[in-house]
Design a protein around this motif. Sequence first.
Motif, PDB file in Angstrom:
ATOM      1  N   HIS A 131      25.381 -15.359 -84.051  1.00  0.00           N
ATOM      2  CA  HIS A 131      25.378 -13.925 -84.378  1.00  0.00           C
ATOM      3  C   HIS A 131      26.314 -13.623 -85.541  1.00  0.00           C
ATOM      4  CE1 HIS A 131      22.743 -12.582 -81.193  1.00  0.00           C
ATOM      5  NE2 HIS A 131      23.370 -13.377 -80.353  1.00  0.00           N
ATOM      6  N   ALA A 132      27.385 -14.372 -85.658  1.00  0.00           N
ATOM      7  CA  ALA A 132      28.272 -14.193 -86.808  1.00  0.00           C
ATOM      8  C   ALA A 132      27.548 -14.536 -88.106  1.00  0.00           C
ATOM      9  CB  ALA A 132      29.527 -15.058 -86.649  1.00  0.00           C
ATOM     10  N   LEU A 133      26.730 -15.608 -88.079  1.00  0.00           N
ATOM     11  CA  LEU A 133      25.942 -15.971 -89.257  1.00  0.00           C
ATOM     12  C   LEU A 133      24.933 -14.875 -89.601  1.00  0.00           C
ATOM     13  CD1 LEU A 133      25.034 -19.764 -88.894  1.00  0.00           C
ATOM     14  CD2 LEU A 133      26.431 -18.700 -90.674  1.00  0.00           C
ATOM     15  N   VAL A 134      24.239 -14.377 -88.581  1.00  0.00           N
ATOM     16  CA  VAL A 134      23.251 -13.313 -88.812  1.00  0.00           C
ATOM     17  C   VAL A 134      23.919 -12.118 -89.481  1.00  0.00           C
ATOM     18  CG1 VAL A 134      21.704 -11.663 -87.713  1.00  0.00           C
ATOM     19  CG2 VAL A 134      21.741 -14.035 -86.932  1.00  0.00           C
ATOM     20  N   GLN A 135      25.113 -11.770 -89.009  1.00  0.00           N
ATOM     21  CA  GLN A 135      25.789 -10.593 -89.544  1.00  0.00           C
ATOM     22  C   GLN A 135      26.294 -10.794 -90.963  1.00  0.00           C
ATOM     23  OE1 GLN A 135      28.625  -9.839 -86.412  1.00  0.00           O
ATOM     24  NE2 GLN A 135      26.960  -9.420 -84.961  1.00  0.00           N
ATOM     25  N   THR A 136      26.401 -12.056 -91.410  1.00  0.00           N
ATOM     26  CA  THR A 136      26.715 -12.284 -92.824  1.00  0.00           C
ATOM     27  C   THR A 136      25.488 -12.082 -93.700  1.00  0.00           C
ATOM     28  OG1 THR A 136      26.230 -14.666 -92.798  1.00  0.00           O
ATOM     29  CG2 THR A 136      28.473 -13.986 -92.196  1.00  0.00           C
ATOM     30  N   LEU A 137      24.309 -12.133 -93.083  1.00  0.00           N
ATOM     31  CA  LEU A 137      23.062 -12.027 -93.841  1.00  0.00           C
ATOM     32  C   LEU A 137      22.434 -10.644 -93.780  1.00  0.00           C
ATOM     33  CD1 LEU A 137      21.388 -15.412 -92.801  1.00  0.00           C
ATOM     34  CD2 LEU A 137      22.617 -14.906 -94.918  1.00  0.00           C
ATOM     35  N   THR A 138      22.770  -9.842 -92.766  1.00  0.00           N
ATOM     36  CA  THR A 138      22.167  -8.519 -92.632  1.00  0.00           C
ATOM     37  C   THR A 138      23.083  -7.616 -91.821  1.00  0.00           C
ATOM     38  OG1 THR A 138      20.252  -7.258 -91.822  1.00  0.00           O
ATOM     39  CG2 THR A 138      20.889  -9.210 -90.558  1.00  0.00           C
ATOM     40  N   PRO A 139      23.153  -6.330 -92.165  1.00  0.00           N
ATOM     41  CA  PRO A 139      23.931  -5.390 -91.357  1.00  0.00           C
ATOM     42  C   PRO A 139      23.081  -4.705 -90.283  1.00  0.00           C
ATOM     43  CG  PRO A 139      23.268  -4.320 -93.383  1.00  0.00           C
ATOM     44  CD  PRO A 139      22.695  -5.734 -93.437  1.00  0.00           C
ATOM     45  N   HIS A 140      21.848  -5.144 -90.114  1.00  0.00           N
ATOM     46  CA  HIS A 140      20.883  -4.383 -89.316  1.00  0.00           C
ATOM     47  C   HIS A 140      20.573  -4.983 -87.947  1.00  0.00           C
ATOM     48  CE1 HIS A 140      20.252  -2.133 -92.959  1.00  0.00           C
ATOM     49  NE2 HIS A 140      19.738  -3.160 -93.595  1.00  0.00           N
ATOM     50  N   GLU A 141      21.373  -5.933 -87.459  1.00  0.00           N
ATOM     51  CA  GLU A 141      20.998  -6.647 -86.246  1.00  0.00           C
ATOM     52  C   GLU A 141      20.761  -5.704 -85.061  1.00  0.00           C
ATOM     53  OE1 GLU A 141      22.340 -10.544 -83.640  1.00  0.00           O
ATOM     54  OE2 GLU A 141      23.863  -9.468 -84.790  1.00  0.00           O
ATOM     55  N   GLU A 142      21.729  -4.894 -84.709  1.00  0.00           N
ATOM     56  CA  GLU A 142      21.592  -4.034 -83.535  1.00  0.00           C
ATOM     57  C   GLU A 142      20.487  -2.998 -83.734  1.00  0.00           C
ATOM     58  OE1 GLU A 142      25.229  -2.303 -82.257  1.00  0.00           O
ATOM     59  OE2 GLU A 142      26.246  -4.221 -81.982  1.00  0.00           O
ATOM     60  N   GLN A 143      20.437  -2.400 -84.915  1.00  0.00           N
ATOM     61  CA  GLN A 143      19.433  -1.378 -85.197  1.00  0.00           C
ATOM     62  C   GLN A 143      18.022  -1.957 -85.119  1.00  0.00           C
ATOM     63  OE1 GLN A 143      19.525   0.057 -89.222  1.00  0.00           O
ATOM     64  NE2 GLN A 143      18.271   1.866 -88.799  1.00  0.00           N
ATOM     65  N   ALA A 144      17.836  -3.152 -85.685  1.00  0.00           N
ATOM     66  CA  ALA A 144      16.510  -3.779 -85.695  1.00  0.00           C
ATOM     67  C   ALA A 144      16.081  -4.200 -84.294  1.00  0.00           C
ATOM     68  CB  ALA A 144      16.507  -4.973 -86.635  1.00  0.00           C
ATOM     69  N   GLU A 145      16.999  -4.768 -83.519  1.00  0.00           N
ATOM     70  CA  GLU A 145      16.651  -5.177 -82.162  1.00  0.00           C
ATOM     71  C   GLU A 145      16.265  -3.973 -81.315  1.00  0.00           C
ATOM     72  OE1 GLU A 145      19.985  -7.485 -80.814  1.00  0.00           O
ATOM     73  OE2 GLU A 145      19.024  -9.370 -81.432  1.00  0.00           O
ATOM     74  N   ALA A 146      16.977  -2.862 -81.485  1.00  0.00           N
ATOM     75  CA  ALA A 146      16.642  -1.643 -80.748  1.00  0.00           C
ATOM     76  C   ALA A 146      15.261  -1.137 -81.147  1.00  0.00           C
ATOM     77  CB  ALA A 146      17.706  -0.573 -80.987  1.00  0.00           C
ATOM     78  N   TRP A 147      14.959  -1.189 -82.447  1.00  0.00           N
ATOM     79  CA  TRP A 147      13.646  -0.715 -82.909  1.00  0.00           C
ATOM     80  C   TRP A 147      12.529  -1.586 -82.341  1.00  0.00           C
ATOM     81  CZ3 TRP A 147       9.190  -2.083 -85.234  1.00  0.00           C
ATOM     82  CH2 TRP A 147       8.377  -1.061 -85.747  1.00  0.00           C
ATOM     83  N   LEU A 148      12.705  -2.893 -82.367  1.00  0.00           N
ATOM     84  CA  LEU A 148      11.672  -3.798 -81.862  1.00  0.00           C
ATOM     85  C   LEU A 148      11.454  -3.607 -80.366  1.00  0.00           C
ATOM     86  CD1 LEU A 148      12.542  -7.014 -83.870  1.00  0.00           C
ATOM     87  CD2 LEU A 148      10.428  -5.692 -84.057  1.00  0.00           C
TER      88      LEU A 148
END
Length: 218
Positions: free
Chosen positions: A190-207
């Motif tokens: 998750h730390a790697l993902v957050q270096t690549l995008t600021p949208h993790e929580e928002q995108a997961e909620a949308w999906l």
Amino acid sequence: MPVSLKRNRQARRIIMRVDPKTDGVKLTLPWYASEAEALGFLQSQTAWLLRRLDRLPERIPFAPGQTIPILGEDHIIEHHPEARRGVWLNEGRVCVSGDADHLARRLGDWLKKEAKQRLSELALEKAAVLGVKIGRVTVRDTTSRWGSCAHDGSLNFSWRMILAPGFVFDFIVAHEVAHIIERNHGPQFHALVQTLTPHEEQAEAWLNAYGQRLHRIG
């Protein structure tokens, strides 16, 4: 309703999922379970299944006058039979030329091609940030996951990502590129993902809220 059966040696029990593409049901069986046992389980869950089917979003066919999202922006499908331009976007419209009988296929092919190109370009950008190389990028019409990463760095995505908002598109690519380094979903991943995008929580909620709608389009 259509019922599909599939065996999985890793399954410990019968798993039932609604198939949003067919308005049917998919049953995953352990290797030792019989078909009769699986269908008996299905019958016992009829009430639950019907409730789930009733909650499925409305289907949106690829047809003139219908509205579909492209990167989250609504576009009205327009048919231009005399044109010779294939498919193109024009101020909130997605225009399709050629015979009416081929409109759905032509639009679907264009969306898949557009998805693959954009996903490939973004994956290369994010891989460069991590200093890794990606393998082949493919798009399919998957229902169980939006993307996957093979051990050789090859990436597979659902072409339906082209229908999702841009921040969801960005997150899915970041998620799979991060798997090239971290094969799990632990804190380092998750730390790697957050270096690549600021949208993790928002995108997961949308999906979680709207992802099933994407499978009802086309």
